[in-house]
Design a protein around this motif. Structure first.
Motif, PDB file in Angstrom:
ATOM      1  N   ASP A  73      -2.197  -8.151   2.991  1.00 18.03           N
ATOM      2  CA  ASP A  73      -2.281  -6.861   2.287  1.00 18.03           C
ATOM      3  C   ASP A  73      -0.897  -6.353   1.855  1.00 18.03           C
ATOM      4  N   VAL A  74       0.124  -7.190   2.051  1.00 16.61           N
ATOM      5  CA  VAL A  74       1.459  -6.778   1.608  1.00 16.61           C
ATOM      6  C   VAL A  74       1.436  -6.473   0.109  1.00 16.61           C
ATOM      7  N   GLU A  91       6.811  -8.471  -0.662  1.00 14.45           N
ATOM      8  CA  GLU A  91       7.005  -7.495  -1.749  1.00 14.45           C
ATOM      9  C   GLU A  91       8.482  -7.098  -1.717  1.00 14.45           C
ATOM     10  N   LEU A 147       9.549  -6.696   2.074  1.00 16.06           N
ATOM     11  CA  LEU A 147       8.511  -6.388   3.056  1.00 16.06           C
ATOM     12  C   LEU A 147       7.646  -7.631   3.149  1.00 16.06           C
ATOM     13  N   TRP A 198       4.307  -6.416  10.436  1.00 16.38           N
ATOM     14  CA  TRP A 198       5.037  -6.818   9.235  1.00 16.38           C
ATOM     15  C   TRP A 198       6.517  -6.615   9.497  1.00 16.38           C
ATOM     16  N   PHE A 258       1.354   3.429   9.185  1.00 19.12           N
ATOM     17  CA  PHE A 258       2.394   2.540   9.717  1.00 19.12           C
ATOM     18  C   PHE A 258       3.205   3.288  10.771  1.00 19.12           C
ATOM     19  N   ARG A 282      -5.704   4.994  -5.112  1.00 16.89           N
ATOM     20  CA  ARG A 282      -4.933   4.751  -3.896  1.00 16.89           C
ATOM     21  C   ARG A 282      -4.196   6.029  -3.494  1.00 16.89           C
ATOM     22  N   ILE A 312       1.241   8.665   0.086  1.00 17.78           N
ATOM     23  CA  ILE A 312       1.626   8.448   1.483  1.00 17.78           C
ATOM     24  C   ILE A 312       2.899   9.243   1.760  1.00 17.78           C
ATOM     25  N   TYR A 355       5.386   8.498  -1.215  1.00 18.63           N
ATOM     26  CA  TYR A 355       5.127   7.226  -1.905  1.00 18.63           C
ATOM     27  C   TYR A 355       3.971   7.416  -2.856  1.00 18.63           C
ATOM     28  N   ARG A 395       0.865   2.056  -9.713  1.00 20.07           N
ATOM     29  CA  ARG A 395       0.032   1.073 -10.427  1.00 20.07           C
ATOM     30  C   ARG A 395      -1.400   1.534 -10.594  1.00 20.07           C
ATOM     31  N   HIS A 413       4.668   0.649  -6.173  1.00 20.31           N
ATOM     32  CA  HIS A 413       4.880   2.023  -5.708  1.00 20.31           C
ATOM     33  C   HIS A 413       6.232   2.505  -6.197  1.00 20.31           C
ATOM     34  N   TYR A 418       9.112  -0.355  -5.649  1.00 22.36           N
ATOM     35  CA  TYR A 418       8.501  -1.516  -4.991  1.00 22.36           C
ATOM     36  C   TYR A 418       8.007  -2.484  -6.047  1.00 22.36           C
TER      37      TYR A 418
END
Ligand code: TRP
Length: 361
Positions: A57-58, A66, A82, A136, A198, A256, A259, A278, A282, A330, A346
């Protein structure tokens, strides 16, 4: 004889080498290339075009890495990776195990301090097999410095219903007990709509070593972000609203989620020193040309030139930007009293696939 087809390692190593030279990383970039095979694990030798061996899911295309470019006023930009280390028999438990093993083996070489990691690890690991990830890494590269490492744990490692309790306990174990109350009051206040996603630790042992908690806000607005950031010194509401509006809206972000992240730097134990927001850009634009425009606007509004972004994009791909989406995944804005605004972009490696332009609702 035909040449062997390129691997995931070849693809990512090429991107990393080009980005390192664009950012001017010198030896730091070489050190990162050196450990890239270990960080990729079993994904390294996979041939391009054969699809991911593990649906990490990175990144949206399940690439195991990423990139990001962190810009801070008055400081050289940092290049970061990441990633998820992929085991020969991949699943989240084995992947986490392999990364942990690598970090233990690399501790001396990179002067890592695993003290805080060891204090919290049993809260998150081994964790549930159905979690999206368990561990991660992030590699932070700046010119003239040894690579720095960060790790990300998943607060939902023992099921989403236990995430808050685990974050509270993890904060307490790293000496930040009072910080949880503050989070509960200001940012975890919309029920299931606010989810810790996270729990991150710096693995170096220096005074500015950080603990970070990230919270996703389903269906949130720019005003929610302002409220989440409110008690932190030096966060200007106008900047947050301007940042969100660059995505074309300040009302609900219903694709999405937005964050928030809260950074705790010793000796401040009861409240965060830095707030970051964040934006998964996209999901809110049709293609990468639009994402690049919006991101360039965020950069200029916060005092940065967009030319480094453009050069970084060309280290990753030469396709026309309008022909895909998600290359810029992001963009984030960092605010706090002790610093001028910072912006991070990102960037996807697209090792496995390019997403098509999107239809926006
Ligand atoms: N790909 C995941 C997502 O987009 C996780 C992730 C990768 C992420 N980089 C991130 C989340 C940067 C927030 C910020 O959610």
């Amino acid at each position: 004889m035909t040449a062997p087809s390129p691997t995931v390692f070849d693809h990512l190593a090429g991107q990393l080498a080009r980005l390192s030279s664009t950012v001017g990383l010198g030896d730091t970039g070489a050190a990162a290339l050196d450990i890239l095979p270990d960080l990729l694990g079993a994904a390294a030798e996979q041939q391009l075009g054969t699809g991911p061996i593990w649906p990490s899911d990175v990144a949206d295309d399940h690439s195991p890495v990423e990139f990001s470019l962190a810009m801070d006023t008055g400081r050289a930009p940092a290049l970061r990776l990441l990633g998820e280390t992929i085991s020969e028999r991949p699943d989240v438990v084995q992947n986490a195990h392999q990364l942990r093993h690598f970090l233990q083996a690399a501790a001396d070489r990179f002067d890592l301090s695993l003290d805080r990691f060891n204090r919290v690890a049993d809260l998150f690991l081994p964790g549930n097999y159905d979690a999206t990830f368990l561990l991660w890494y992030s590699l932070v590269l700046r010119p003239g410095r040894r690579p720095d490492f960060k790790v990300y744990f998943n607060p939902a490692a023992q099921g989403p219903e236990n995430a808050r309790e685990i974050v509270a306990e993890a904060l307490a174990r790293v000496g930040l007990g009072p910080a949880y109350d503050h989070l509960a009051r200001h940012t975890l206040c919309r029920g299931d709509h606010d989810q810790p996603v996270f729990f991150a630790l710096d693995l170096h042992d220096q005074p500015h070593s950080r603990v970070k908690v990230y919270v996703a806000h389903e269906d949130a607005s720019a005003a929610d972000a302002v409220r989440c950031a409110d008690p932190i010194n030096g966060v200007e509401a106008d900047r947050l609203i301007d940042f969100c509006s660059v995505a074309g809206r300040t009302d609900r972000f219903s694709s999405r989620p937005l964050i928030s992240s809260y950074t705790y730097v010793s000796p401040d134990t009861d409240r965060p020193s830095v707030y970051s927001l964040y934006l998964p850009i996209r999901d809110y634009v049709s293609d990468d040309e639009a994402a690049r425009e919006r991101t360039a606007t965020v950069l200029t509004h916060n005092g940065f030139q967009p030319d480094l972004l453009d050069r970084a994009i060309r280290c990753l791909t030469d396709r026309p930007l309008a022909e895909g989406s998600g290359l810029i995944a992001h963009v984030s804005l960092r605010l706090g009293a002790a610093m001028r605004p910072g912006v991070t972009v990102y960037l996807s490696s697209e090792a496995h696939a390019v997403s098509r332009p999107r239809q926006l609702n």
